[in-house]
Design an enzyme around this catalytic site. Structure first.
Site, PDB file in Angstrom:
ATOM      1  CE  LYS A 173     -45.399  -6.313 -22.427  1.00  0.00           C
ATOM      2  NZ  LYS A 173     -45.097  -7.764 -22.365  1.00  0.00           N
ATOM      3  CD  GLU A 384     -28.096 -11.146 -23.622  1.00  0.00           C
ATOM      4  OE1 GLU A 384     -28.989 -10.711 -24.362  1.00  0.00           O
ATOM      5  OE2 GLU A 384     -27.969 -10.803 -22.426  1.00  0.00           O
TER       6      GLU A 384
HETATM    7  P1  NAD Z   1     -37.258  -8.738 -24.692  1.00  0.00           P
HETATM    8  O1  NAD Z   1     -36.554  -7.526 -25.167  1.00  0.00           O
HETATM    9  O2  NAD Z   1     -37.715  -9.730 -25.678  1.00  0.00           O
HETATM   10  O3  NAD Z   1     -38.558  -8.341 -23.845  1.00  0.00           O
HETATM   11  C1  NAD Z   1     -38.492  -7.522 -22.712  1.00  0.00           C
HETATM   12  C2  NAD Z   1     -39.845  -6.889 -22.477  1.00  0.00           C
HETATM   13  O4  NAD Z   1     -40.102  -5.974 -23.534  1.00  0.00           O
HETATM   14  C3  NAD Z   1     -41.011  -7.872 -22.470  1.00  0.00           C
HETATM   15  O5  NAD Z   1     -41.968  -7.468 -21.510  1.00  0.00           O
HETATM   16  C4  NAD Z   1     -41.575  -7.723 -23.868  1.00  0.00           C
HETATM   17  O6  NAD Z   1     -42.923  -8.074 -23.969  1.00  0.00           O
HETATM   18  C5  NAD Z   1     -41.372  -6.244 -24.089  1.00  0.00           C
HETATM   19  N1  NAD Z   1     -41.349  -5.813 -25.494  1.00  0.00           N
HETATM   20  C6  NAD Z   1     -40.964  -6.511 -26.588  1.00  0.00           C
HETATM   21  N2  NAD Z   1     -41.122  -5.760 -27.694  1.00  0.00           N
HETATM   22  C7  NAD Z   1     -41.574  -4.551 -27.297  1.00  0.00           C
HETATM   23  C8  NAD Z   1     -41.924  -3.356 -27.971  1.00  0.00           C
HETATM   24  N3  NAD Z   1     -41.831  -3.223 -29.291  1.00  0.00           N
HETATM   25  N4  NAD Z   1     -42.358  -2.304 -27.239  1.00  0.00           N
HETATM   26  C9  NAD Z   1     -42.448  -2.396 -25.896  1.00  0.00           C
HETATM   27  N5  NAD Z   1     -42.155  -3.518 -25.199  1.00  0.00           N
HETATM   28  C10 NAD Z   1     -41.717  -4.584 -25.888  1.00  0.00           C
HETATM   29  O7  NAD Z   1     -36.292  -9.385 -23.613  1.00  0.00           O
HETATM   30  P2  NAD Z   1     -36.490 -10.746 -22.833  1.00  0.00           P
HETATM   31  O8  NAD Z   1     -36.209 -11.856 -23.791  1.00  0.00           O
HETATM   32  O9  NAD Z   1     -37.777 -10.713 -22.095  1.00  0.00           O
HETATM   33  O10 NAD Z   1     -35.343 -10.660 -21.747  1.00  0.00           O
HETATM   34  C11 NAD Z   1     -34.057 -11.069 -21.964  1.00  0.00           C
HETATM   35  C12 NAD Z   1     -33.159  -9.876 -22.231  1.00  0.00           C
HETATM   36  O11 NAD Z   1     -33.229  -8.954 -21.158  1.00  0.00           O
HETATM   37  C13 NAD Z   1     -31.702 -10.284 -22.319  1.00  0.00           C
HETATM   38  O12 NAD Z   1     -31.111  -9.607 -23.391  1.00  0.00           O
HETATM   39  C14 NAD Z   1     -31.121  -9.808 -21.002  1.00  0.00           C
HETATM   40  O13 NAD Z   1     -29.742  -9.550 -21.030  1.00  0.00           O
HETATM   41  C15 NAD Z   1     -31.914  -8.573 -20.764  1.00  0.00           C
HETATM   42  N6  NAD Z   1     -31.884  -8.173 -19.362  1.00  0.00           N
HETATM   43  C16 NAD Z   1     -31.167  -7.068 -19.015  1.00  0.00           C
HETATM   44  C17 NAD Z   1     -31.084  -6.687 -17.682  1.00  0.00           C
HETATM   45  C18 NAD Z   1     -30.279  -5.485 -17.251  1.00  0.00           C
HETATM   46  O14 NAD Z   1     -30.408  -5.064 -16.115  1.00  0.00           O
HETATM   47  N7  NAD Z   1     -29.455  -4.922 -18.114  1.00  0.00           N
HETATM   48  C19 NAD Z   1     -31.757  -7.436 -16.713  1.00  0.00           C
HETATM   49  C20 NAD Z   1     -32.478  -8.551 -17.107  1.00  0.00           C
HETATM   50  C21 NAD Z   1     -32.552  -8.915 -18.438  1.00  0.00           C
END
Ligand code: NAD
Length: 482
Positions: A173, A384
């Site tokens: 996803k 963040e």
């Molecule tokens: P997000 O948590 O909003 O979304 C991430 C993914 O999760 C998306 O595909 C989204 O559609 C999905 N999602 C959202 N709600 C969900 C649910 N209830 N159930 C299942 N899936 C769901 O994050 P974002 O805004 O896309 O990305 C930014 C964040 O990701 C930042 O906090 C960043 O630090 C983090 N990040 C972490 C790493 C790492 O390796 N630690 C790497 C890249 C990004």
């Protein structure tokens, strides 16, 4: 208008409801494609496809699995130019960055885990009691792979590669904000000749498609990369289901700069660690701590260099900073700049993006921003922001630097700048971060563990860490007569 499709059971499909979501080009602010707004029924179909494919795929000789993964990597390389343009247009990152990092890394991920799975070893224990024990590592089943928008194809393939190399099947996803390269990748999966259902990619909202996927009873594994809040929500939703989970979450990474560092290198690298990919990398150093004796010199030089960075059209070779991923995200990042002023901070850098062409006037741009004068406890230094905003704070002792570096809920990565080797070893052990870079940033050996402490996640990815995550460990204990 381009229509992105789901990949389910080897077919490119619209969502069952026919509903779509708008997909924006951040550099212009315009809708340029439509992405399936998938729901429970689409997820269920993909889980069924992955479940049906699992016995065949897990039973396929590893050489044959690896050959297909290598073919897919070759196809990514053949289409690298198209994929890089698509990634840049969809995410807002400069094209040169997508060409240099995102797309080469996608094929490298596949090749790395194809080699890794061919080189796994099994441990055996023998003892004096006529018992020999050996370890089986078996694939688990259909896995949910959930990825964010900042490094779309890079992180998606980082999960798919170890998942399928070890014999699992995947239901991915991707982020609804950056679905384009996952759509193109789906076509390459078909072209490579993967059996239907081994890799499924379902687009849609996290709260709808994502939630249906993680809570699906027939999906025993969840590999999630995204925000800490979302990770916490997923962990709560599935706690009673005893799924195998991995969480790679947010960061608020410190960049600790001592007076005895290589000053020029620290400046150059800190510019990258602050603003590369618009600061939208979980590993970006968003809190810079500088030893008092070089603080003024560092700030002056860092601000001057920041003001030189070109912001603009991601397709232009001159742009170091492209567009932020969405209007909402831009507004969120700008609101933190306003909050910083209320919290007593001073914005030292230029504001307002100049020189945008008519086509880019409505794009989601902002200038990289440097803020000083904030207390380590204020919200801007605690939360963040995930954009091109850094704070700089002075320190006088190692202890003070360490206390501020560790004084947040996150623990993903840190950078340490010093020429004192004893200090490197002394401090690294005390820094609460899954990765500590010393006199560098973002160097990645794919065998090394990547992941966070505290609210930055649970588990590690990379090399054996990923291979272990995507397999069940079984000890076979055989007693024999002498
Ligand atoms: P997000 O948590 O909003 O979304 C991430 C993914 O999760 C998306 O595909 C989204 O559609 C999905 N999602 C959202 N709600 C969900 C649910 N209830 N159930 C299942 N899936 C769901 O994050 P974002 O805004 O896309 O990305 C930014 C964040 O990701 C930042 O906090 C960043 O630090 C983090 N990040 C972490 C790493 C790492 O390796 N630690 C790497 C890249 C990004």
């Amino acid at each position: 208008m381009e229509q992105i499709r789901n990949l389910i059971g080897g077919e490119m499909l619209a969502s069952l409801s026919g509903e779509t979501l708008d997909n924006f080009n951040p550099s212009t602010g315009a809708v340029y494609s439509k992405v399936p707004d998938s729901g429970e029924a689409d997820i269920d179909r993909a889980v069924q496809a992955a479940t049906s494919a699992f016995p065949g795929w897990s039973g396929t000789p590893v050489n044959d699995r690896v050959a297909l993964i290598m073919k897919l990597a070759d196809l990514i390389d053949e289409r690298a130019e198209d994929l890089a343009v698509a990634e840049s247009r969809d995410q807002g990152k400069p094209l040169w960055l997508a060409k240099a990092v995102d797309i080469p890394r996608a094929s490298a991920n596949l090749r790395f885990f194809a080699h890794a799975v061919m080189n796994t070893k099994s441990v055996a224990f023998t003892d004096v009691n006529n018992v020999v024990e050996y370890i089986n590592r078996s694939p688990i089943g259909p896995c949910a792979l959930i990825s964010p928008w900042n490094l779309p194809l890079y992180i998606l393939t980082w999960k798919i590669a170890p998942c399928i190399a070890t014999g699992n099947t995947a239901i991915c996803k991707p982020s609804e904000m950056t679905p384009m390269t996952a759509g193109l990748f789906s076509e390459l999966v078909i072209e490579a000749g993967f059996p239907p259902g081994v890799i499924n990619i379902v687009h849609g909202l996290g709260s709808k498609a994502g939630q249906a996927l993680v809570t699906h009873p027939d999906v025993p594994v969840i590999s999630f990369t995204g925000g800490t809040k979302t990770g916490g929500h997923i962990a709560e939703s599935v706690a009673h289901m005893f799924k195998k989970t991995s969480f790679e979450l947010g960061g608020k990474n410190p960049n600790i700069i001592f007076a005895d560092c290589d000053f020029e290198k620290a400046i150059r690298t800190s510019l990258r660690s602050s603003f590369l990919n618009q600061g939208e990398i979980c590993l970006c150093g968003s809190r810079i701590f500088v030893e008092q004796s070089i603080y003024d010199k560092f700030v002056e030089r860092f601000v001057a260099e920041t003001d030189q960075l070109v912001v603009g059209d991601p397709m232009s070779k001159k742009s170091f900073v492209g567009a932020l991923v969405s209007r909402d995200h831009l507004d969120k990042v700008l609101s933190y700049v306003e909050l910083a002023k209320k919290e007593g901070g001073t914005v030292l850098t230029k504001t307002g993006v100049e020189g945008l062409s008519e086509a880019h006037k409505l794009g989601f741009y902002m200038r990289p921003t440097v803020i000083t004068g904030l207390s380590p406890e204020c919200r801007v230094q605690q939360e963040e922001i995930f954009g091109p905003v850094v704070t700089i704070t002075p320190f006088t002792t190692e202890e003070e630097a360490l206390t501020m570096a560790n004084g947040v809920q996150y623990g993903l990565s840190a950078s340490l700048w010093t020429s004192d080797n004893s200090r490197v070893h002394r401090l690294s052990k005390k820094i609460q971060a899954g990765t500590v870079w010393v006199n560098s940033w973002m160097y990645r050996n794919l065998r090394a563990p990547l992941g966070g402490m505290k609210s930055s996640g649970i588990g590690r990815e990379g090399g054996d860490y990923s291979l272990n995550f995507f397999t069940e460990t079984q000890n076979v204990s055989v007693s024999y007569s002498s």
